[in-house]
Design an enzyme around this catalytic site. Sequence first.
Site, PDB file in Angstrom:
ATOM      1  N   PRO A  29       0.815  -1.217   0.000  1.00  0.00           N
ATOM      2  CA  PRO A  29       0.000   0.000   0.000  1.00  0.00           C
ATOM      3  C   PRO A  29       0.852   1.273   0.000  1.00  0.00           C
ATOM      4  O   PRO A  29       0.357   2.340  -0.351  1.00  0.00           O
ATOM      5  CB  PRO A  29      -0.812  -0.095   1.299  1.00  0.00           C
ATOM      6  CG  PRO A  29      -0.692  -1.504   1.766  1.00  0.00           C
ATOM      7  CD  PRO A  29       0.579  -2.034   1.201  1.00  0.00           C
ATOM      8  N   GLU A  82       0.955  -7.298   8.468  1.00  0.00           N
ATOM      9  CA  GLU A  82       1.147  -5.845   8.373  1.00  0.00           C
ATOM     10  C   GLU A  82       2.152  -5.460   7.293  1.00  0.00           C
ATOM     11  O   GLU A  82       2.276  -4.296   6.932  1.00  0.00           O
ATOM     12  CB  GLU A  82       1.577  -5.270   9.725  1.00  0.00           C
ATOM     13  CG  GLU A  82       0.480  -5.298  10.780  1.00  0.00           C
ATOM     14  CD  GLU A  82      -0.840  -4.715  10.287  1.00  0.00           C
ATOM     15  OE1 GLU A  82      -0.862  -3.525   9.941  1.00  0.00           O
ATOM     16  OE2 GLU A  82      -1.837  -5.453  10.244  1.00  0.00           O
ATOM     17  N   ARG A 133      -0.945  -8.981 -21.325  1.00  0.00           N
ATOM     18  CA  ARG A 133      -1.756  -8.651 -22.495  1.00  0.00           C
ATOM     19  C   ARG A 133      -1.050  -7.697 -23.454  1.00  0.00           C
ATOM     20  O   ARG A 133      -1.477  -7.534 -24.588  1.00  0.00           O
ATOM     21  CB  ARG A 133      -3.136  -8.132 -22.095  1.00  0.00           C
ATOM     22  CG  ARG A 133      -3.118  -6.867 -21.284  1.00  0.00           C
ATOM     23  CD  ARG A 133      -4.525  -6.474 -20.876  1.00  0.00           C
ATOM     24  NE  ARG A 133      -5.354  -6.124 -22.011  1.00  0.00           N
ATOM     25  CZ  ARG A 133      -5.223  -5.000 -22.714  1.00  0.00           C
ATOM     26  NH1 ARG A 133      -4.294  -4.119 -22.402  1.00  0.00           N
ATOM     27  NH2 ARG A 133      -6.008  -4.754 -23.738  1.00  0.00           N
ATOM     28  N   ASP A 164      -4.018   3.199 -31.622  1.00  0.00           N
ATOM     29  CA  ASP A 164      -2.903   4.122 -31.804  1.00  0.00           C
ATOM     30  C   ASP A 164      -2.615   4.776 -30.465  1.00  0.00           C
ATOM     31  O   ASP A 164      -3.422   4.725 -29.541  1.00  0.00           O
ATOM     32  CB  ASP A 164      -3.189   5.138 -32.913  1.00  0.00           C
ATOM     33  CG  ASP A 164      -4.477   5.873 -32.682  1.00  0.00           C
ATOM     34  OD1 ASP A 164      -4.435   6.976 -32.116  1.00  0.00           O
ATOM     35  OD2 ASP A 164      -5.537   5.322 -33.068  1.00  0.00           O
TER      36      ASP A 164
HETATM   37  C1  9D3 Z   1      -5.217  -2.260   7.867  1.00  0.00           C
HETATM   38  C2  9D3 Z   1      -3.763  -2.509   7.935  1.00  0.00           C
HETATM   39  N1  9D3 Z   1      -3.056  -1.310   7.508  1.00  0.00           N
HETATM   40  C3  9D3 Z   1      -2.713  -0.512   8.711  1.00  0.00           C
HETATM   41  C4  9D3 Z   1      -2.558   0.917   8.414  1.00  0.00           C
HETATM   42  C5  9D3 Z   1      -1.844  -1.609   6.792  1.00  0.00           C
HETATM   43  C6  9D3 Z   1      -1.980  -2.610   5.715  1.00  0.00           C
HETATM   44  C7  9D3 Z   1      -1.100  -3.673   5.656  1.00  0.00           C
HETATM   45  C8  9D3 Z   1      -1.195  -4.604   4.649  1.00  0.00           C
HETATM   46  C9  9D3 Z   1      -2.960  -2.505   4.736  1.00  0.00           C
HETATM   47  C10 9D3 Z   1      -3.045  -3.459   3.721  1.00  0.00           C
HETATM   48  C11 9D3 Z   1      -2.167  -4.492   3.686  1.00  0.00           C
HETATM   49  C12 9D3 Z   1      -2.253  -5.506   2.595  1.00  0.00           C
HETATM   50  N2  9D3 Z   1      -2.214  -4.872   1.267  1.00  0.00           N
HETATM   51  C13 9D3 Z   1      -1.357  -5.220   0.331  1.00  0.00           C
HETATM   52  O1  9D3 Z   1      -0.569  -6.122   0.536  1.00  0.00           O
HETATM   53  C14 9D3 Z   1      -1.340  -4.483  -0.917  1.00  0.00           C
HETATM   54  C15 9D3 Z   1      -2.182  -3.440  -1.413  1.00  0.00           C
HETATM   55  C16 9D3 Z   1      -3.305  -2.772  -0.861  1.00  0.00           C
HETATM   56  O2  9D3 Z   1      -3.801  -3.046   0.251  1.00  0.00           O
HETATM   57  N3  9D3 Z   1      -3.883  -1.776  -1.588  1.00  0.00           N
HETATM   58  C17 9D3 Z   1      -3.424  -1.409  -2.822  1.00  0.00           C
HETATM   59  N4  9D3 Z   1      -2.377  -1.995  -3.374  1.00  0.00           N
HETATM   60  C18 9D3 Z   1      -1.778  -3.003  -2.664  1.00  0.00           C
HETATM   61  S1  9D3 Z   1      -0.447  -3.837  -3.192  1.00  0.00           S
HETATM   62  C19 9D3 Z   1      -0.367  -4.782  -1.845  1.00  0.00           C
END
Ligand code: 9D3
Length: 255
Positions: free
Chosen positions: A91, A118, A156, A171
């Site tokens: 994230p 996490e 793709r 294009d």
């Molecule tokens: C609710 C937990 N969050 C605390 C602030 C942190 C968190 C950790 C791990 C939130 C999501 C995740 C798991 N997400 C991914 O591994 C992830 C992801 C995403 O959640 N949103 C957009 N792209 C991606 S790429 C990997």
Amino acid sequence: MLRFDIITLFPEMLVPLYETGVTGRAIDRHLTMVNCWNPRDYTDDRHHTVDDKSYGGGPGMVMKAEPLRDAILDAQDATTLSPSKVVYLSPQGTKLTQHKVRELTLCGQLILIAGRYEGVDERLINEYVDEEISIGDYVLSGGELAAMVIVDAVTRLLPGALNCELSAVQDSFTESLLDYPHYTRPEVFEGQRTPSVLMSGNHESIRKWRLQQALGRTWLRKPEMLNNLRLDPERQILLREFIHAYEKNSTNVSD
Ligand code: 9D3
């Protein structure tokens, strides 16, 4: 050949990618390979521990660095395809764009790390990860779906991956616009007619109408996309016409 090596605690999640549609066919056609590596196979303790408590305390577990590192090293040793790039789906990453997808098609090997819990130990990222990528501003429960998004979007674009090459390439101009609306049989659905121009058989009128719809919908829904484009005179006229018709229609008679 582009080889995807996905590091995941849930390799079963990736099965549809091998078996289905464009990504499945690309493997059959030897355009790609998809392999999974499970960090759990790179543990030697009795419980095959892949995660641990966060230093400093707080809720949630962190993926340990060593099993991830050993999986990455095995994935790298499994091929001579180059260049090889290690991507951590997270994230905190840079938001994925079509520009980035195009760039990734130039790799020989893409190692995609799908995190759980996490996230992963920061030192693994520092030592082994080339890029950190997010697929958008929403919360997933792990990186697997994001890894699948990358495999699909990259595959793709590979020459020979689509049955209809034209719909991928188009294009470079229409690629930066939203699509025009599509219709198929029946000609009337629940009282809604198909636009008559599409039934006319006049290919030049149809081309103009579709281009105008693409320009108009981009203007309505994602106007910022038009800022980076230089419209040629035909496109300027078509868009002006669309805006004029739109403003005439949306002006209330009682105003
Ligand atoms: C609710 C937990 N969050 C605390 C602030 C942190 C968190 C950790 C791990 C939130 C999501 C995740 C798991 N997400 C991914 O591994 C992830 C992801 C995403 O959640 N949103 C957009 N792209 C991606 S790429 C990997």
